[in-house]
Design a protein around this motif. Sequence first.
Motif, PDB file in Angstrom:
ATOM      1  N   UNK A 266       0.665  -1.239  -0.025  1.00  0.00           N
ATOM      2  CA  UNK A 266       0.005   0.036   0.044  1.00  0.00           C
ATOM      3  C   UNK A 266       1.044   1.332   0.213  1.00  0.00           C
ATOM      4  N   UNK A 267       0.490   2.135  -0.750  1.00  0.00           N
ATOM      5  CA  UNK A 267       1.134   3.438  -0.508  1.00  0.00           C
ATOM      6  C   UNK A 267       0.808   4.288   0.748  1.00  0.00           C
ATOM      7  N   UNK A 268       1.684   5.238   0.813  1.00  0.00           N
ATOM      8  CA  UNK A 268       1.410   6.137   2.161  1.00  0.00           C
ATOM      9  C   UNK A 268       0.535   7.254   1.748  1.00  0.00           C
ATOM     10  N   UNK A 269      -0.114   7.782   2.857  1.00  0.00           N
ATOM     11  CA  UNK A 269      -0.947   8.766   2.933  1.00  0.00           C
ATOM     12  C   UNK A 269      -2.187   9.053   1.778  1.00  0.00           C
ATOM     13  N   UNK A 270      -2.734   7.879   1.575  1.00  0.00           N
ATOM     14  CA  UNK A 270      -3.806   7.727   0.587  1.00  0.00           C
ATOM     15  C   UNK A 270      -5.090   7.131   1.269  1.00  0.00           C
ATOM     16  N   UNK A 271      -6.188   7.449   0.523  1.00  0.00           N
ATOM     17  CA  UNK A 271      -7.467   6.783   0.779  1.00  0.00           C
ATOM     18  C   UNK A 271      -7.810   5.619  -0.090  1.00  0.00           C
ATOM     19  N   UNK A 272      -7.846   4.563   0.386  1.00  0.00           N
ATOM     20  CA  UNK A 272      -7.785   3.657  -0.381  1.00  0.00           C
ATOM     21  C   UNK A 272      -8.893   2.350  -0.308  1.00  0.00           C
ATOM     22  N   UNK A 273      -9.664   2.226  -1.369  1.00  0.00           N
ATOM     23  CA  UNK A 273     -10.621   1.170  -1.302  1.00  0.00           C
ATOM     24  C   UNK A 273     -10.484  -0.048  -1.486  1.00  0.00           C
ATOM     25  N   UNK A 274     -10.993  -1.333  -1.012  1.00  0.00           N
ATOM     26  CA  UNK A 274     -10.944  -2.563  -1.319  1.00  0.00           C
ATOM     27  C   UNK A 274     -12.391  -2.886  -1.933  1.00  0.00           C
ATOM     28  N   UNK A 275     -12.585  -3.299  -3.312  1.00  0.00           N
ATOM     29  CA  UNK A 275     -13.674  -3.307  -3.893  1.00  0.00           C
ATOM     30  C   UNK A 275     -13.764  -4.859  -4.286  1.00  0.00           C
ATOM     31  N   UNK A 276     -15.019  -5.261  -4.562  1.00  0.00           N
ATOM     32  CA  UNK A 276     -15.083  -6.850  -5.176  1.00  0.00           C
ATOM     33  C   UNK A 276     -16.479  -7.274  -4.592  1.00  0.00           C
ATOM     34  N   UNK A 277     -16.992  -8.031  -5.587  1.00  0.00           N
ATOM     35  CA  UNK A 277     -18.332  -8.753  -5.364  1.00  0.00           C
ATOM     36  C   UNK A 277     -18.529  -9.248  -3.704  1.00  0.00           C
TER      37      UNK A 277
ATOM     38  N   UNK B  85     -12.581  10.990   6.450  1.00  0.00           N
ATOM     39  CA  UNK B  85     -11.616  10.084   5.838  1.00  0.00           C
ATOM     40  C   UNK B  85     -10.414  11.182   5.095  1.00  0.00           C
ATOM     41  N   UNK B  86     -11.083  12.018   4.600  1.00  0.00           N
ATOM     42  CA  UNK B  86     -10.345  12.929   3.756  1.00  0.00           C
ATOM     43  C   UNK B  86      -9.307  13.764   4.596  1.00  0.00           C
ATOM     44  N   UNK B  87      -9.994  14.187   5.585  1.00  0.00           N
ATOM     45  CA  UNK B  87      -9.232  14.951   6.638  1.00  0.00           C
ATOM     46  C   UNK B  87      -8.173  14.225   7.099  1.00  0.00           C
ATOM     47  N   UNK B  88      -8.256  12.825   7.634  1.00  0.00           N
ATOM     48  CA  UNK B  88      -7.205  11.980   8.012  1.00  0.00           C
ATOM     49  C   UNK B  88      -6.005  11.953   6.868  1.00  0.00           C
ATOM     50  N   UNK B  89      -6.650  11.771   5.714  1.00  0.00           N
ATOM     51  CA  UNK B  89      -5.532  11.646   4.820  1.00  0.00           C
ATOM     52  C   UNK B  89      -4.533  12.846   4.683  1.00  0.00           C
TER      53      UNK B  89
ATOM     54  N   UNK C 216      -4.015  14.849   7.066  1.00  0.00           N
ATOM     55  CA  UNK C 216      -2.875  14.998   8.204  1.00  0.00           C
ATOM     56  C   UNK C 216      -1.756  13.835   8.000  1.00  0.00           C
ATOM     57  N   UNK C 217      -1.880  13.217   6.751  1.00  0.00           N
ATOM     58  CA  UNK C 217      -0.820  12.154   6.629  1.00  0.00           C
ATOM     59  C   UNK C 217      -1.106  10.986   6.946  1.00  0.00           C
ATOM     60  N   UNK C 218      -2.326  10.682   7.173  1.00  0.00           N
ATOM     61  CA  UNK C 218      -2.766   8.995   7.622  1.00  0.00           C
ATOM     62  C   UNK C 218      -3.202   8.299   6.355  1.00  0.00           C
ATOM     63  N   UNK C 219      -3.137   6.831   6.220  1.00  0.00           N
ATOM     64  CA  UNK C 219      -3.380   6.030   5.285  1.00  0.00           C
ATOM     65  C   UNK C 219      -4.528   5.240   5.817  1.00  0.00           C
ATOM     66  N   UNK C 220      -5.749   5.218   4.875  1.00  0.00           N
ATOM     67  CA  UNK C 220      -6.976   4.620   5.331  1.00  0.00           C
ATOM     68  C   UNK C 220      -7.257   3.482   4.075  1.00  0.00           C
ATOM     69  N   UNK C 221      -7.559   2.400   4.677  1.00  0.00           N
ATOM     70  CA  UNK C 221      -7.851   1.377   3.843  1.00  0.00           C
ATOM     71  C   UNK C 221      -9.360   0.884   4.215  1.00  0.00           C
ATOM     72  N   UNK C 222     -10.353   1.012   3.123  1.00  0.00           N
ATOM     73  CA  UNK C 222     -11.832   0.835   3.507  1.00  0.00           C
ATOM     74  C   UNK C 222     -12.178  -0.393   2.548  1.00  0.00           C
ATOM     75  N   UNK C 223     -13.255  -1.185   3.123  1.00  0.00           N
ATOM     76  CA  UNK C 223     -13.870  -2.225   2.439  1.00  0.00           C
ATOM     77  C   UNK C 223     -15.063  -1.384   1.886  1.00  0.00           C
ATOM     78  N   UNK C 224     -15.468  -1.465   0.628  1.00  0.00           N
ATOM     79  CA  UNK C 224     -16.284  -0.472   0.258  1.00  0.00           C
ATOM     80  C   UNK C 224     -17.320  -1.273  -0.671  1.00  0.00           C
ATOM     81  N   UNK C 225     -18.677  -1.169  -0.796  1.00  0.00           N
ATOM     82  CA  UNK C 225     -19.519  -1.973  -1.491  1.00  0.00           C
ATOM     83  C   UNK C 225     -20.006  -1.345  -2.746  1.00  0.00           C
TER      84      UNK C 225
END
Lengths: 458, 262
Positions: free
Chosen positions: B34-45, B187-191, B193-202
């Motif tokens: 995973x990259x740093x300081x990004x907002x990342x989605x995990x997507x799939x059925x 979540x965008x405010x977290x990013x 501030x330099x945080x990384x977030x990985x979110x399971x998204x539907x």
Amino acid sequence: MELLTQILQALSTWCLIDTWMVVMAALVAMACAIPGSFLVLRRQSLLADGVSHAALPGVVVAFLLSGLLPAGSGWSVVILLAGAAVSGILASVLIEQLQKLRTIHADTALGIVFTTLFAVGLLLLRTLADRIHLDPACIVFGNLEVAVVETFAGTSLPIGVVVALVTLVLNLTCLSLFYKELLISTFDTVFAESIGIAASRVQLLLAVLVAVTIVGAFQTVGSLLVLGMLVIPPATARLLTYHFPSMILLSMGIGLFSAVMGHVLAISLVGPLLASIGVDGIEAVSTSGMMVLVASGCLLLALLLSPEYGALSRLGQQMRTQMRIAEEDLLAVLYRLEEAGRQVSTKDLASLVAESTGQPAWRIWAASRQLIRRGAMSYEDQHYVLTEIGRQGGRQIVRAHRLWETFLAQRLGLRPEQWHDNASRAEHYISSELRHELSNDLMRPDQDPQGRQIPPES
Amino acid sequence: MNAENSPPDSPLVIHDMTVAYGRKPVLWNIDYVSPSRKLIAIVGPNGAGKSTLLKAALGLIPRQNGEALFFGQPYQKVRQKVAYVPQRSSVDWDFPISALEVAAMGCYGRMGWFRPVNRDAKNTALAALEQVGLGDVARRQIGQLSGGQQQRVFLARALAQDADLYLMDEPFAAVDATTEQSIVAMLQALRDRGKTTIVVHHDLQTVSEYFDEVLLLNLRLIAAGAVSEVLTPQNLKATYGGQLSILDAVGQRMSARQSVTS
């Protein structure tokens, strides 16, 4: 009156033994409330049932060991409780290992482990029967009267009371040391694991506490009824509070109350009560049985009276809602009449409301009293007249009704004959925000689909 | 970029991770940096293993093979840099506990065993609740909150953890549009501030609007990278199309121990 005298007479024979019995029962009941609160919230009441079986081999071995010590020594207490703790650990570990096989479900694993350990205990008990003084019936049913007779050598302090005290202190200590671990693992196991609080360790801790508590309670209430003292007071407290520390304190209080009342009722009430219906010769009944009955009585009361879940408060709330709906119906009918420029007598109004809303006459009458009292309408010359407050209320209901009919017609495509009944129910639940939203969504209509004017909000 | 020569400060590196329920693999050989300081989605059925990926990386369920490193270290060593938000449906919301007490649980990890919940933890929790707009309902029992508010209580607990990497399982599940917007803003405010977030998204529709990066998953990793590069018709077909039924069928056979020659 005669019953009361008999009760007082029975109580007048109260002696030191009775005091010790109550003290011991109260300590046990309070000790039970602590692990019991967690069991109830974890939906693991069955665990208590199982542990009470699984503890048997530990108890038998402990009795065998303590038989080697001189009678009346405090060490026998420690050995007994340690035996229980070891059984509890053993049972928990075995269950976890069985579950890891994945071919056996959790509940089945419980059933297997607990009965197997109980069987081992039973065989031990039979084999060693000559060498230890352990009465199986005493374990299953408890025997308070006997428990308080055995005292520490040279004192009048019953061993059983100390056992119960040790159990309570142990539970309180563990509660204060591990409060947050027990709480978080009970509420959100997965999150607890993610911050490094292993569910299996917390489960083990709880199993040990349950095992020790149950063994501490064997002599008081027996291994069958102890389940009641573990589960009933916390289940009662759960109905009465939304605050976890209060729930534990309240269950301890209910346990204490059950112990005191249980013994008092057992020695005083049942004998005279039975005598009054012609059954003589019964002086007292089992304190342990009465304790659990008192606790169950508390639960029953809580079920009726609980502010959140109680049957009475639910009934009261239902009645308040019905009354509010009746008031709103009355205002809406008056508003529509005023809109049409009509005025009807109070009697005709009542039958008009009854006919159009199906409200019973008594509730319409009560609603009209209420509305007059609140200044929403006044009584003038044989008929009711809306005040400005009442007119505002009626207008909002009629507005909600007609907006909703418009919505049903335009958005849901319902047929005209389906509109009215639906809207008559929905109008009472459409708040001012929802009216605003509905109106915006429907492009601020000023007429409903039948061409009637939709009144403004105010 | 693969696991061997990834930068050591990458928030999450998964190397050749396989996860199985019983004998049936539900995730096959996942490699991800995973990259740093990004907002990342995990997507799939449904059933693609999205939640499983997070749980297995955290060691909440056993891995059959492979490893996961957080900031270059095993999870046990850097727990306090990582905050995990489980699915809202995973707990009993009738539990006799207030929003404040739940949020304070975010501080438990720092406190260690035996320590009581102190005033500091309560203050941190209250600040976190205020940050998600729940300051005025902090003392309410959690069952009295709406679904969206409950989800925000979970987020407040994660904020109280003050981590560098946030792993969230379906934070948008069954919340209203307003809550969804406020969660996205958070979540965008977290990013920022330099945080990384990985979110399971539907919801595939909102991926490009909300997220910087996306990870397409269906039993295996289909593709990962910047949203604009990854969300291609071929990748989506590979994720949501029927081609993976073979992988599933093999998994079924493995769990039933059927031989290949039959």
